[in-house]
Enzyme design. Structure first.
Site, PDB file in Angstrom:
ATOM      1  CG  HIS A  43      -0.101   6.375  -0.411  1.00 23.72           C
ATOM      2  ND1 HIS A  43      -0.883   7.260  -1.150  1.00 23.72           N
ATOM      3  CD2 HIS A  43      -0.312   5.580   0.227  1.00 23.72           C
ATOM      4  CE1 HIS A  43      -1.642   6.614  -0.250  1.00 23.72           C
ATOM      5  NE2 HIS A  43      -1.399   5.566   0.648  1.00 23.72           N
ATOM      6  CD  GLU A  90      -5.666   5.282   0.518  1.00 17.52           C
ATOM      7  OE1 GLU A  90      -4.784   5.989   0.896  1.00 17.52           O
ATOM      8  OE2 GLU A  90      -6.150   4.352   1.555  1.00 17.52           O
ATOM      9  CG  HIS A  97      -1.743   0.553   1.365  1.00 13.42           C
ATOM     10  ND1 HIS A  97      -2.963   1.288   0.923  1.00 13.42           N
ATOM     11  CD2 HIS A  97      -1.535   2.827   1.934  1.00 13.42           C
ATOM     12  CE1 HIS A  97      -3.835   2.742   1.389  1.00 13.42           C
ATOM     13  NE2 HIS A  97      -3.023   2.765   1.364  1.00 13.42           N
ATOM     14  CD  GLU A  98       1.722   3.331   3.765  1.00 15.58           C
ATOM     15  OE1 GLU A  98       1.670   4.477   2.757  1.00 15.58           O
ATOM     16  OE2 GLU A  98       0.670   3.694   4.678  1.00 15.58           O
TER      17      GLU A  98
HETATM   18 ZN    ZN Z   1      -3.189   5.193   1.770  1.00 14.41          ZN
END
Ligand code: ZN
Length: 505
Positions: free
Chosen positions: A272, A298, A268-269
């Protein structure tokens, strides 16, 4: 009269200097979350608030307003999607938001947030809504004041949204979220009553932190995160922060009795971080070098975490490695069982612990609650009851107490209202972009099975990352996919998983 080109050059120089100072503040914040000893907190607080004050003073100085006004009247902004027009449009938006609020209101808001946050910690610990209630009431009152100063003619929730999701409207969100709500409640209900259950006990074994970390780093490298331009560290609350054009920091935390949070958290990170690493570096510190919105940010994290990271294709490549690292834990676990376990869907009370499908129902609930609280349709007295009623309708569950209900999230205590929808926007954008990438890139998922994620990353770089803030999120999704944001791609993806894993049609 000065040459507007010179004025623009001066404006950009000033903005880059403010961003440089702000990024020093980001280093301090990153250190505070990852390495700072507890006794450093007070001095760190002084450092961070000094930098915040200096950047605010510089950015809101009348000189910036004069430069913006001069350039806005010139031919430099004729091309609406040109570099100058993009930077000026976005700087105007943030300049107006920052200067329209009187200093007394800003001060009252930040004092209220500090007190509300402390009260919320206490209230959640005791599961006592009454402790938080007066602070929530004060926060909502101040939000009305804030919206009135920024734009009294706009619907209040539009003004709230604009802070996180520029140019997004409540009406558009209602359109998309309404078409998501019923089919999703229906799908989640069918999954919950399916006789097939995900073998989640596979994930609930001992997974040593060092091995989890090594595996997560390998996966993030494989999808394209550049460790010469970033790091991964440990913090209580995982995040990703941009310290400069070649320095993106990610954090995670390890739970040795569960595989999942850290691994998917790092993917997830990384999503980003890949966005940050793909923004045009020459424009760093200006809108052209910045992410569009929280929702688009996101979409990048959710795409790598869910659409790639939980896919069968990804694990065809990555499961043999995982099985090598956790030979003992996974000796008798097939790829099919593993894939089912990491795609478990089940209704639960806590948003942050929920799965890819039910997550969105948690967000719809908050989106509706926030609007109802701001309009007065739900009074602060009735928040727990209204919350629980929605939980019953969407999940078939009633929270045992308010700590597992309306007190679970930190956002309202910070005064962040209008933030929650960006999470589901992220899921919706991710699914719609991914759907398009599949059409544009031949054999996209087959390349995943060989560990090749470059075709997808190149596509994201070209269609999304390199544009910075040139387009609004609404414009971008139309440009990239040829249509406005729709709930269908996300529903299609969730239905496919439900059919394959739960035999749900
Ligand atoms: Zn996030």
């Amino acid at each position: 009269m000065s040459d507007p080109r010179n004025t623009y050059t001066s404006l950009i120089a000033a903005i880059k200097e403010i961003s440089l100072l702000a990024s020093a503040g980001s280093v301090l914040h990153w250190d505070e979350e990852t390495h700072m000893p507890p006794k450093g907190a007070e001095h760190r607080g002084d450092q961070v608030s000094l930098i915040a004050r200096l950047t605010h003073e510089q950015f809101t100085s009348p000189k910036i307003g004069q430069m913006l006004a001069e350039i806005e009247q010139s031919d430099l902004v004729k091309d609406r999607e040109g570099d100058v027009a993009t930077n000026v449009r976005e700087l105007r938006r943030t300049y107006d938001r920052a200067t329209k609020l009187p200093a007394s209101l800003v001060e009252e808001m930040s004092k209220t947030a500090v007190m509300a946050h402390h009260a919320w910690i206490d209230a959640r610990k005791k599961s006592d809504y009454a402790t938080f209630k007066p602070h929530l009431a004060k926060t909502l009152y101040l939000k009305h004041q804030e919206a009135n100063c920024i734009d009294p003619h706009k619907p209040i929730y539009d003004v709230m949204l604009d802070e996180y999701e520029p140019a997004e409207t409540t009406a558009n969100l209602n359109r998309v979220f309404q078409s998501l709500r019923e089919p999703l409640v229906d799908l989640v209900g069918k999954i919950a009553s399916s006789s097939k259950k995900a073998p989640v006990q596979i994930l609930e074994q001992k997974y040593p932190a060092a091995a989890q970390e090594a595996l997560a780093i390998e996966a993030s490298k494989q999808i394209g995160f550049d460790y010469d331009a970033g790091r991964l560290d440990i913090s209580v609350h995982p995040f990703c922060t941009d310290l400069g054009p070649h320095d993106i920091r990610m954090t995670t935390r390890y739970d040795e009795s569960y595989f999942g949070d850290a691994f998917f958290g790092v993917l997830h990170e990384s999503g980003h971080a890949l966005y940050e690493q793909g923004l045009p570096h020459e424009h760093w510190g200006t809108p052209l070098g910045s992410a569009i919105s929280l929702g688009i940010h996101e979409s990048q994290s959710r795409m790598w975490e869910n659409l790639v990271g939980r896919s069968r294709a990804f694990w065809e490549f990555f499961y043999p490695k995982t099985q090598e690292v956790f030979a003992h834990q996974l000796a008798d676990v097939t790829l099919e069982q593993w894939h089912f376990a990491i795609n478990d869907v089940r209704p639960s009370f806590i948003r942050t612990e929920s799965d890819e499908a039910t997550y969105n129902l948690h967000i719809l609930l908050r989106f509706e609650m926030e609007q109802a609280m701001l309009s007065g349709e739900v009074s602060v007295d009735d928040v727990p009851a209204a919350w629980n009623e929605k939980m019953k309708n969407y999940f078939g569950l009633t929270p045992p107490d308010d700590a597992k209900g309306c007190l679970q999230d930190v956002h309202w205590s910070h005064g962040s209202i209008g933030y929650f929808p960006t999470y589901t926007l992220g899921n919706l954008y991710a699914a719609q972009f991914f759907d398009q990438a599949r059409k544009d890139v031949p054999d996209l998922e087959r390349s995943f099975t060989r560990g090749n994620f470059k075709p997808l990353l190149d596509w994201l770089r070209d269609r999304i990352h390199r544009h910075g803030k040139r387009y609004t999120a609404t414009e971008l999704v139309k440009r990239v996919t040829g249509r406005k944001l729709s709930a269908e791609p996300l529903l299609d993806h969730l239905r496919r998983n439900a059919r394959d894993l739960y035999d749900v049609s």
